[in-house]
Design a protein around this motif. Structure first.
Motif, PDB file in Angstrom:
ATOM      1  N   THR A  72       0.823  -1.211   0.000  1.00  0.00           N
ATOM      2  CA  THR A  72       0.000   0.000   0.000  1.00  0.00           C
ATOM      3  C   THR A  72       0.854   1.256   0.000  1.00  0.00           C
ATOM      4  O   THR A  72       0.567   2.225  -0.718  1.00  0.00           O
ATOM      5  CB  THR A  72      -0.929   0.010   1.234  1.00  0.00           C
ATOM      6  OG1 THR A  72      -1.766  -1.158   1.198  1.00  0.00           O
ATOM      7  CG2 THR A  72      -1.799   1.251   1.245  1.00  0.00           C
ATOM      8  N   TRP A  73       1.938   1.255   0.785  1.00  0.00           N
ATOM      9  CA  TRP A  73       2.834   2.417   0.808  1.00  0.00           C
ATOM     10  C   TRP A  73       3.500   2.607  -0.552  1.00  0.00           C
ATOM     11  O   TRP A  73       3.602   3.745  -1.054  1.00  0.00           O
ATOM     12  CB  TRP A  73       3.892   2.257   1.892  1.00  0.00           C
ATOM     13  CG  TRP A  73       3.415   2.509   3.286  1.00  0.00           C
ATOM     14  CD1 TRP A  73       3.334   1.601   4.315  1.00  0.00           C
ATOM     15  CD2 TRP A  73       2.942   3.747   3.836  1.00  0.00           C
ATOM     16  NE1 TRP A  73       2.844   2.187   5.444  1.00  0.00           N
ATOM     17  CE2 TRP A  73       2.593   3.513   5.186  1.00  0.00           C
ATOM     18  CE3 TRP A  73       2.781   5.022   3.320  1.00  0.00           C
ATOM     19  CZ2 TRP A  73       2.096   4.497   6.021  1.00  0.00           C
ATOM     20  CZ3 TRP A  73       2.279   6.024   4.151  1.00  0.00           C
ATOM     21  CH2 TRP A  73       1.951   5.751   5.481  1.00  0.00           C
ATOM     22  N   MET A 118       7.445   6.656  -0.826  1.00  0.00           N
ATOM     23  CA  MET A 118       8.196   5.547  -1.416  1.00  0.00           C
ATOM     24  C   MET A 118       9.486   5.269  -0.652  1.00  0.00           C
ATOM     25  O   MET A 118       9.908   4.116  -0.516  1.00  0.00           O
ATOM     26  CB  MET A 118       8.500   5.838  -2.881  1.00  0.00           C
ATOM     27  CG  MET A 118       7.319   5.571  -3.812  1.00  0.00           C
ATOM     28  SD  MET A 118       7.791   5.569  -5.551  1.00  0.00           S
ATOM     29  CE  MET A 118       8.179   7.307  -5.772  1.00  0.00           C
ATOM     30  N   THR A 119      10.105   6.318  -0.160  1.00  0.00           N
ATOM     31  CA  THR A 119      11.311   6.127   0.656  1.00  0.00           C
ATOM     32  C   THR A 119      10.987   5.334   1.911  1.00  0.00           C
ATOM     33  O   THR A 119      11.712   4.408   2.290  1.00  0.00           O
ATOM     34  CB  THR A 119      11.918   7.481   1.034  1.00  0.00           C
ATOM     35  OG1 THR A 119      12.245   8.203  -0.154  1.00  0.00           O
ATOM     36  CG2 THR A 119      13.178   7.293   1.868  1.00  0.00           C
ATOM     37  N   PHE A 120       9.878   5.694   2.558  1.00  0.00           N
ATOM     38  CA  PHE A 120       9.441   4.955   3.743  1.00  0.00           C
ATOM     39  C   PHE A 120       9.095   3.515   3.389  1.00  0.00           C
ATOM     40  O   PHE A 120       9.431   2.575   4.121  1.00  0.00           O
ATOM     41  CB  PHE A 120       8.234   5.653   4.369  1.00  0.00           C
ATOM     42  CG  PHE A 120       7.660   4.930   5.551  1.00  0.00           C
ATOM     43  CD1 PHE A 120       8.291   4.977   6.784  1.00  0.00           C
ATOM     44  CD2 PHE A 120       6.499   4.189   5.432  1.00  0.00           C
ATOM     45  CE1 PHE A 120       7.770   4.309   7.883  1.00  0.00           C
ATOM     46  CE2 PHE A 120       5.961   3.519   6.525  1.00  0.00           C
ATOM     47  CZ  PHE A 120       6.598   3.572   7.749  1.00  0.00           C
ATOM     48  N   ALA A 121       8.428   3.308   2.234  1.00  0.00           N
ATOM     49  CA  ALA A 121       8.044   1.965   1.803  1.00  0.00           C
ATOM     50  C   ALA A 121       9.273   1.105   1.526  1.00  0.00           C
ATOM     51  O   ALA A 121       9.321  -0.074   1.884  1.00  0.00           O
ATOM     52  CB  ALA A 121       7.164   2.040   0.564  1.00  0.00           C
ATOM     53  N   HIS A 126      12.987  -3.258   2.990  1.00  0.00           N
ATOM     54  CA  HIS A 126      14.304  -3.765   3.386  1.00  0.00           C
ATOM     55  C   HIS A 126      14.179  -4.778   4.521  1.00  0.00           C
ATOM     56  O   HIS A 126      14.767  -5.870   4.470  1.00  0.00           O
ATOM     57  CB  HIS A 126      15.193  -2.597   3.807  1.00  0.00           C
ATOM     58  CG  HIS A 126      16.428  -3.002   4.546  1.00  0.00           C
ATOM     59  ND1 HIS A 126      17.494  -3.633   3.939  1.00  0.00           N
ATOM     60  CD2 HIS A 126      16.763  -2.892   5.873  1.00  0.00           C
ATOM     61  CE1 HIS A 126      18.427  -3.878   4.842  1.00  0.00           C
ATOM     62  NE2 HIS A 126      18.014  -3.442   6.018  1.00  0.00           N
ATOM     63  N   PHE A 127      13.400  -4.464   5.548  1.00  0.00           N
ATOM     64  CA  PHE A 127      13.230  -5.377   6.676  1.00  0.00           C
ATOM     65  C   PHE A 127      12.407  -6.599   6.277  1.00  0.00           C
ATOM     66  O   PHE A 127      12.656  -7.715   6.753  1.00  0.00           O
ATOM     67  CB  PHE A 127      12.567  -4.649   7.845  1.00  0.00           C
ATOM     68  CG  PHE A 127      13.447  -3.629   8.503  1.00  0.00           C
ATOM     69  CD1 PHE A 127      14.465  -4.021   9.358  1.00  0.00           C
ATOM     70  CD2 PHE A 127      13.287  -2.278   8.242  1.00  0.00           C
ATOM     71  CE1 PHE A 127      15.295  -3.092   9.959  1.00  0.00           C
ATOM     72  CE2 PHE A 127      14.110  -1.338   8.832  1.00  0.00           C
ATOM     73  CZ  PHE A 127      15.121  -1.743   9.697  1.00  0.00           C
ATOM     74  N   GLU A 128      11.453  -6.404   5.391  1.00  0.00           N
ATOM     75  CA  GLU A 128      10.670  -7.547   4.891  1.00  0.00           C
ATOM     76  C   GLU A 128      11.574  -8.525   4.156  1.00  0.00           C
ATOM     77  O   GLU A 128      11.474  -9.746   4.336  1.00  0.00           O
ATOM     78  CB  GLU A 128       9.569  -7.041   3.960  1.00  0.00           C
ATOM     79  CG  GLU A 128       8.693  -8.143   3.382  1.00  0.00           C
ATOM     80  CD  GLU A 128       7.703  -7.619   2.369  1.00  0.00           C
ATOM     81  OE1 GLU A 128       8.059  -7.555   1.169  1.00  0.00           O
ATOM     82  OE2 GLU A 128       6.586  -7.255   2.774  1.00  0.00           O
ATOM     83  N   GLN A 129      12.486  -8.015   3.335  1.00  0.00           N
ATOM     84  CA  GLN A 129      13.387  -8.879   2.581  1.00  0.00           C
ATOM     85  C   GLN A 129      14.372  -9.601   3.505  1.00  0.00           C
ATOM     86  O   GLN A 129      14.748 -10.755   3.236  1.00  0.00           O
ATOM     87  CB  GLN A 129      14.154  -8.058   1.546  1.00  0.00           C
ATOM     88  CG  GLN A 129      14.930  -8.890   0.539  1.00  0.00           C
ATOM     89  CD  GLN A 129      14.031  -9.785  -0.274  1.00  0.00           C
ATOM     90  OE1 GLN A 129      13.020  -9.337  -0.791  1.00  0.00           O
ATOM     91  NE2 GLN A 129      14.391 -11.061  -0.372  1.00  0.00           N
TER      92      GLN A 129
END
Length: 318
Positions: A72-73, A118-121, A126-129
């Motif tokens: 969504t982000w 988009m920067t926040f997303a 990064h943490f999801e990966q």
């Protein structure tokens, strides 16, 4: 898979289409088309190319990611940027009167906000990966060999397990250590396939494989051994510890509320499990034959007794 993700993000698709249609219709309504000889075609190519590129990014995001916060982000940031690009593109064709000039003055603001989002997303991505990479490491104990990966479960295949058993046997002989194996078998899997179809059966195996990975340790190796049978190799592990891990896997699978299609009725699959400890005295062929025989005995005893007794209750022999 892309169709599934696109469907799961159907609300975002609706927002995208509604936004683009609203902006275009508003521009046409409040503005006037410019004369052809006053149109800067070079600017149209550049700005139109950027607009189409960002639109392509949005589509790829919607077809390649499941619905969720990060998606969504990403979508919101890209959509705001697309709005700015679209307004800039429409300016090349449409002229606005002075009292409607506000429509062009706001074109830079959505992109600025979109870049921040988009920067926040990407930070969240990064943490999801990192989490995904941790899970992947559990399926790649020593090296990556994608030709030996099972397509349905994304675990390694029986052939890869045999290779690793050979390696482990040499290792325990040289270091006088031990290892254990867990064999897991999905109960009444053929009945499930006949009732719901093989496609649903494959999906169920994939879900069980995910639970299996979540309940083993870094350094353990999980493979799909046969149709509805899995094997977990646990280096430097005794049978007692392996039984504990096997119990965790059984509990996780037993609480899997699987729903087929649009049905709201949950199906709770069950598995039988078998644990053995080894110290390198046998060949890998003998180990697999012994493990398969033990599993067959336990499945027969479980069926005969009409109970939920699993193979972990059978005495372990070396």
């Amino acid at each position: 898979m892309s169709h599934y993700f696109f469907t799961s993000n159907k609300y975002l698709v609706a927002i995208l289409l509604f936004t683009l249609v609203t902006i275009c219709s508003t521009a046409i309504t409040i503005g006037e088309f410019k004369a052809i000889n006053s149109i800067a075609w070079v600017d149209i190519i550049g700005e139109g190319g950027m607009m189409l590129m960002i639109f392509t990014w949005i589509v790829f995001t919607l077809i390649s990611r499941p619905a969720g916060r990060v998606t969504t982000w990403l979508f919101t940031g890209l959509l705001l940027t697309e709005i700015s690009m679209l307004l800039d593109f429409l300016d090349e064709f449409i002229h606005y009167a002075a009292h409607n000039s506000w429509f062009t003055t706001v074109e830079s603001f959505p992109a600025a906000i979109g870049m921040v989002l988009m920067t926040f997303a990407l930070y969240q991505l990064h943490f999801e990966q990192q989490t995904i990479n941790t899970q992947l490491k559990r399926t790649e104990r020593y090296y990556r060999e994608h030709s030996l990966t099972d397509f349905v479960t994304q675990l390694y295949s029986a052939q890869y397990m045999k290779q690793q058993l050979k390696y482990e046997l040499n290792h325990v002989k040289a270091h006088h250590s031990t290892f254990s194996l867990i064999m897991l078998d999905v109960r009444k899997f053929n009945d499930f396939n006949q009732r719901f179809g093989y496609a649903q059966g494959d999906f169920l195996l994939g879900e069980i494989a995910k639970l299996l990975l979540m309940n083993i340790r870094d350094g353990d190796l999980a493979c799909r051994y046969a149709s509805d049978r899995f094997i977990v190799l646990l280096p430097n592990t005794t049978a007692n510890v392996a039984r504990v891990i096997s119990g965790h896997i059984e509990q996780a699978v037993a609480h899997l509320a699987y729903k087929s299609g649009d049905s709201s009725t949950a199906i709770y699959p069950k598995i039988s499990s078998c644990v053995n400890q080894y110290q390198g005295q046998q060949s890998y062929q003998e180990i697999l034959a012994q493990l398969n025989h033990k599993m067959s005995v336990v499945k027969y005893e479980s069926t005969a007794a009409r109970s939920d007794v699993t193979c972990t209750n059978v005495p372990v022999t070396n």
